[in-house]
Design an enzyme around this catalytic site. Structure first.
Site, PDB file in Angstrom:
ATOM      1  N   LYS A  59      28.485  33.013 -17.146  1.00 52.79           N
ATOM      2  CA  LYS A  59      28.062  33.138 -15.888  1.00 52.79           C
ATOM      3  C   LYS A  59      27.621  34.577 -15.248  1.00 52.79           C
ATOM      4  CE  LYS A  59      29.247  28.303 -14.252  1.00 52.79           C
ATOM      5  NZ  LYS A  59      28.366  27.762 -14.618  1.00 52.79           N
ATOM      6  N   GLU A  77      32.345  34.365  -6.083  1.00 56.62           N
ATOM      7  CA  GLU A  77      31.223  33.971  -5.278  1.00 56.62           C
ATOM      8  C   GLU A  77      31.161  33.695  -3.706  1.00 56.62           C
ATOM      9  OE1 GLU A  77      28.134  32.297  -8.603  1.00 56.62           O
ATOM     10  OE2 GLU A  77      28.516  30.955  -7.072  1.00 56.62           O
ATOM     11  N   ARG A 127      19.295  24.422 -22.768  1.00 68.54           N
ATOM     12  CA  ARG A 127      19.361  23.221 -23.442  1.00 68.54           C
ATOM     13  C   ARG A 127      18.464  22.218 -22.835  1.00 68.54           C
ATOM     14  NH1 ARG A 127      22.374  20.271 -20.123  1.00 68.54           N
ATOM     15  NH2 ARG A 127      24.135  21.675 -19.216  1.00 68.54           N
ATOM     16  N   HIS A 131      31.490  18.295  -8.378  1.00 69.83           N
ATOM     17  CA  HIS A 131      30.374  19.236  -8.774  1.00 69.83           C
ATOM     18  C   HIS A 131      29.480  18.882  -9.947  1.00 69.83           C
ATOM     19  CE1 HIS A 131      32.501  22.116  -6.114  1.00 69.83           C
ATOM     20  NE2 HIS A 131      33.640  22.240  -6.846  1.00 69.83           N
TER      21      HIS A 131
HETATM   22  P1  ADP Z   1      28.519  24.531 -14.004  1.00 68.03           P
HETATM   23  O1  ADP Z   1      28.211  25.385 -15.003  1.00 68.03           O
HETATM   24  O2  ADP Z   1      29.694  23.609 -13.893  1.00 68.03           O
HETATM   25  O3  ADP Z   1      27.073  23.252 -13.648  1.00 68.03           O
HETATM   26  P2  ADP Z   1      27.145  25.732 -11.557  1.00 68.03           P
HETATM   27  O4  ADP Z   1      27.579  27.237 -11.239  1.00 68.03           O
HETATM   28  O5  ADP Z   1      26.104  24.992 -11.823  1.00 68.03           O
HETATM   29  O6  ADP Z   1      28.264  25.179 -12.595  1.00 68.03           O
HETATM   30  O7  ADP Z   1      27.719  24.857 -10.372  1.00 68.03           O
HETATM   31  C1  ADP Z   1      27.674  23.426 -10.296  1.00 68.03           C
HETATM   32  C2  ADP Z   1      27.686  22.658  -8.846  1.00 68.03           C
HETATM   33  O8  ADP Z   1      28.996  23.530  -8.105  1.00 68.03           O
HETATM   34  C3  ADP Z   1      26.533  23.129  -8.002  1.00 68.03           C
HETATM   35  O9  ADP Z   1      25.497  22.458  -8.455  1.00 68.03           O
HETATM   36  C4  ADP Z   1      27.009  23.034  -6.381  1.00 68.03           C
HETATM   37  O10 ADP Z   1      26.945  22.071  -6.081  1.00 68.03           O
HETATM   38  C5  ADP Z   1      28.318  23.645  -6.764  1.00 68.03           C
HETATM   39  N1  ADP Z   1      28.296  25.201  -6.417  1.00 68.03           N
HETATM   40  C6  ADP Z   1      28.331  26.126  -7.494  1.00 68.03           C
HETATM   41  N2  ADP Z   1      28.626  27.360  -6.928  1.00 68.03           N
HETATM   42  C7  ADP Z   1      28.446  27.383  -5.542  1.00 68.03           C
HETATM   43  C8  ADP Z   1      28.592  28.136  -4.368  1.00 68.03           C
HETATM   44  N3  ADP Z   1      28.578  29.372  -4.595  1.00 68.03           N
HETATM   45  N4  ADP Z   1      28.663  27.646  -3.132  1.00 68.03           N
HETATM   46  C9  ADP Z   1      28.563  26.472  -3.223  1.00 68.03           C
HETATM   47  N5  ADP Z   1      28.553  25.649  -3.879  1.00 68.03           N
HETATM   48  C10 ADP Z   1      28.425  25.944  -5.326  1.00 68.03           C
HETATM   49  P1  ADP Z   2      23.191  18.925 -16.783  1.00 66.23           P
HETATM   50  O1  ADP Z   2      23.669  20.181 -16.656  1.00 66.23           O
HETATM   51  O2  ADP Z   2      22.485  18.528 -17.828  1.00 66.23           O
HETATM   52  O3  ADP Z   2      22.506  18.449 -15.412  1.00 66.23           O
HETATM   53  P2  ADP Z   2      26.015  18.194 -16.776  1.00 66.23           P
HETATM   54  O4  ADP Z   2      26.313  19.276 -15.858  1.00 66.23           O
HETATM   55  O5  ADP Z   2      26.489  16.746 -16.539  1.00 66.23           O
HETATM   56  O6  ADP Z   2      24.565  17.706 -16.801  1.00 66.23           O
HETATM   57  O7  ADP Z   2      26.281  18.395 -18.116  1.00 66.23           O
HETATM   58  C1  ADP Z   2      25.777  17.835 -19.232  1.00 66.23           C
HETATM   59  C2  ADP Z   2      26.747  17.570 -20.467  1.00 66.23           C
HETATM   60  O8  ADP Z   2      27.436  18.547 -21.225  1.00 66.23           O
HETATM   61  C3  ADP Z   2      28.240  16.702 -20.012  1.00 66.23           C
HETATM   62  O9  ADP Z   2      28.338  15.861 -21.075  1.00 66.23           O
HETATM   63  C4  ADP Z   2      29.137  17.819 -19.647  1.00 66.23           C
HETATM   64  O10 ADP Z   2      30.507  17.384 -19.744  1.00 66.23           O
HETATM   65  C5  ADP Z   2      28.733  18.694 -20.934  1.00 66.23           C
HETATM   66  N1  ADP Z   2      28.880  20.299 -20.558  1.00 66.23           N
HETATM   67  C6  ADP Z   2      28.277  21.134 -20.118  1.00 66.23           C
HETATM   68  N2  ADP Z   2      28.587  22.264 -20.039  1.00 66.23           N
HETATM   69  C7  ADP Z   2      29.769  22.263 -20.706  1.00 66.23           C
HETATM   70  C8  ADP Z   2      30.761  23.091 -21.017  1.00 66.23           C
HETATM   71  N3  ADP Z   2      30.691  24.309 -20.615  1.00 66.23           N
HETATM   72  N4  ADP Z   2      32.078  22.716 -21.372  1.00 66.23           N
HETATM   73  C9  ADP Z   2      32.282  21.443 -21.601  1.00 66.23           C
HETATM   74  N5  ADP Z   2      31.148  20.472 -21.572  1.00 66.23           N
HETATM   75  C10 ADP Z   2      30.070  20.792 -20.978  1.00 66.23           C
HETATM   76 MG    MG Z   3      25.194  23.997 -13.396  1.00 64.15          MG
END
Ligand code: ADP
Ligand code: ADP
Ligand code: MG
Length: 494
Positions: free
Chosen positions: A117, A201, A293, A236
């Site tokens: 990230k 953040e 992906r 999340h």
């Molecule tokens: P991941 O890699 O787990 O998908 P993301 O950075 O995409 O992580 O964040 C997943 C979710 O967490 C977001 O869709 C949002 O709901 C919440 N989130 C992430 N960062 C923030 C932020 N800075 N402020 C508020 N909500 C956040």
């Molecule tokens: P998307 O990001 O496709 O909207 P999810 O956040 O639910 O959906 O992630 C998709 C799939 O990938 C899930 O099965 C989640 O557990 C897995 N996944 C994504 N990133 C990671 C990670 N960094 N480590 C482990 N599992 C992950």
């Molecule tokens: Mg995400």
């Protein structure tokens, strides 16, 4: 050489989803399956299937050599990684290419830049993409971090650089909790991702999650396929998704699309990818991360654009140029997806795995089910407990919603609890209907009793139906709509 045989290094619904497109293109398919997945439809759907070992993913789906060996054994000339598992593993993508196999996905370089990230933030900054206020460097010194937190201003979000799937995030509301949360975040990051790098953040209080689908070819062309809104989340992680977003103006739509294309350009992206943003109450958006992906919720984009994203992924891997330009793409109609997880929404969405005693899919106009199970099969504790994705399409948002509600009622699942009743609740909520919902929706509006209310409403509906039947036979009339009107009103009050 054109791709002739694809091995899908995944399981369940996404494995079948990929194989369907391959089959339509006249490409042979190979499935891999663990000991726990022998009976799963993805294994029998494929032209060939290879057992890759014990149930734990770390001994099967995640073992890179086993996947590559399975390709050699079957003569597969390409690997589609699906999502999760090895899909965002740059070392794997490199190994695959080295073995002379086509990796259906982006370059290892793009995967590693966007897989972290922080690196991704540093990279996209140069392309004028708005970022969530915060740091673009990792930090492990708690005292220093505390000072940075003061500068950013509370509430703060501590995130693991390598995080994903909604894991590795902590919200800190007040300074006095900072130290404890930071230490927890670091140890969680270490345990889950083998890397204790965290950063800070600004926590955006009540945002929308809006993401943009992009496609790039190996000739430098990049387009976006509009946005998806995925603000209905628990832990999340997304549960209900839609395309397009209900509130975005055409102007904002083009602006966020352009920002996503710039993110893709910043790492010379090719393949399918998703650029995630959060948007504040003015719908001003900030870059969160890029997923390199196919995304779980990609079908809603397919339905509103008419583009088969998996076919495009395969053609891109095959070196073909994109068959359309940005101006050729338009949004038509509206699509929703609900994720059917084997989870108990009335018990904190905890996984509720077990045997699918009843499993009957909904059918009919505007309904698509992407799933990986059949009646009588076990939803295993070893993997993500998603049973299916239920997707609806309509000429407008209202029709997509009504079709989804109808399809949820047709879906018959017993043996495990699912997120379906929760999704039904969401679809009836006024904040969902008016489009103003945010990622806080579950926290603000959902308690297990709302499901009990629904169940008792449904029971009273059933009772009414019986009464109706009795009254009918006596030539008396009863309003069948009474209880559903009541339900609508009681939901609208929430
Ligand atoms: P991941 O890699 O787990 O998908 P993301 O950075 O995409 O992580 O964040 C997943 C979710 O967490 C977001 O869709 C949002 O709901 C919440 N989130 C992430 N960062 C923030 C932020 N800075 N402020 C508020 N909500 C956040
Ligand atoms: P998307 O990001 O496709 O909207 P999810 O956040 O639910 O959906 O992630 C998709 C799939 O990938 C899930 O099965 C989640 O557990 C897995 N996944 C994504 N990133 C990671 C990670 N960094 N480590 C482990 N599992 C992950
Ligand atoms: Mg995400």
């Amino acid at each position: 050489m054109p791709i002739k045989k694809i091995l899908v290094a995944n399981r369940g619904e996404i494995a079948i989803r990929v194989m369907r497109s391959a089959r339509e293109m006249g490409i042979a398919t190979v499935a891999v399956y663990s000991d726990a997945d022998k009976l799963l439809p993805h294994a029998s759907y494929a032209d060939e299937a290879i057992n890759i070992g014990p149930a734990p993913a770390s001994e099967s789906y995640l073992v890179q050599e086993k996947i590559i060996d399975a390709c050699k054994k079957t003569g597969a000339d390409a690997i589609h990684p699906g999502y999760g598992f090895l899909s965002e593993n740059a070392a794997f993508a490199k190994k695959v290419e080295k073995a002379g196999i086509n990796f259906i996905g982006p370059s290892p370089k793009a995967i590693s830049i966007m897989g972290d990230k922080l690196t991704s933030k540093q990279t996209v900054q140069k392309f004028n993409v708005p970022l969530v206020p915060g740091m673009d460097k990792p930090i492990n010194d708690v005292e220093k971090a505390k000072k940075v937190a003061d500068e950013i201003g509370y509430p703060i979000m501590i995130k693991a650089s390598a995080g994903g799937g909604g894991k590795g995030m902590r919200i800190v509301n007040e300074k006095k909790n900072f130290e404890e949360q930071m230490e927890r975040a670091m140890s969680e990051a270490k345990n889950s991702f083998g890397n204790d790098e965290v950063f800070l953040e600004k926590y955006i209080a009540s945002p929308k999650h809006i993401e943009v689908q992009v496609l790039g070819d190996k000739h430098g062309n990049i387009v976006h396929l509009f946005e998806r809104e995925c603000s209905i989340q628990r832990r999340h992680q997304k549960v209900v998704e839609e395309a397009p977003s209900a509130l975005l103006s055409d102007k904002k739509r083009m602006k966020i699309g352009e920002a996503a294309v710039n993110v893709a350009k910043s790492c010379d992206y090719f393949g399918a990818g998703t650029v995630e943003f959060i948007a504040d109450e003015n719908l001003d958006f900030y870059f969160l991360e890029m997923n390199t992906r196919l995304q779980v919720e990609h079908p809603v984009t397919e339905l509103i654009t008419g583009v088969d994203l998996v076919k495009e992924q395969i053609k891109i891997a095959d070196n073909q140029p994109l068959p359309f330009k940005q101006e050729d793409l338009t949004v038509s109609g509206h699509s929703l997806e609900v994720r059917v997880y084997a989870e108990d929404p009335s018990n904190n969405f905890l996984p509720d795995t077990g045997k699918l005693l009843t499993y009957q899919r909904p059918q009919g106009a505007g309904v698509r089910v992407d799933d990986g199970y059949e009646e009588g099969l076990d939803v295993s504790i070893y993997y993500d407990p998603m049973i299916a994705k239920l997707i609806s399409y309509g000429k407008d948002r209202n029709e997509a919603i009504e079709r989804m509600k109808r399809a949820i009622r047709e879906y018959q699942i017993s043996g495990v609890k699912t997120t379906l009743p929760f999704c039904d609740f969401v679809l009836g909520h006024k904040e969902f209907l008016d489009g103003t919902f945010t990622t806080k929706f579950v926290e603000n509006h959902f308690t297990p009793d709302v499901l009990k209310e629904e169940i008792s409403d449904e029971m009273s509906e059933a009772a009414l139906a019986v009464a109706h039947h009795v009254f009918e036979s006596k030539k008396l009339r009863v309003s069948k709509n009474h209880s559903s009107e009541k339900k609508w009103k009681s939901r609208a009050r929430n």
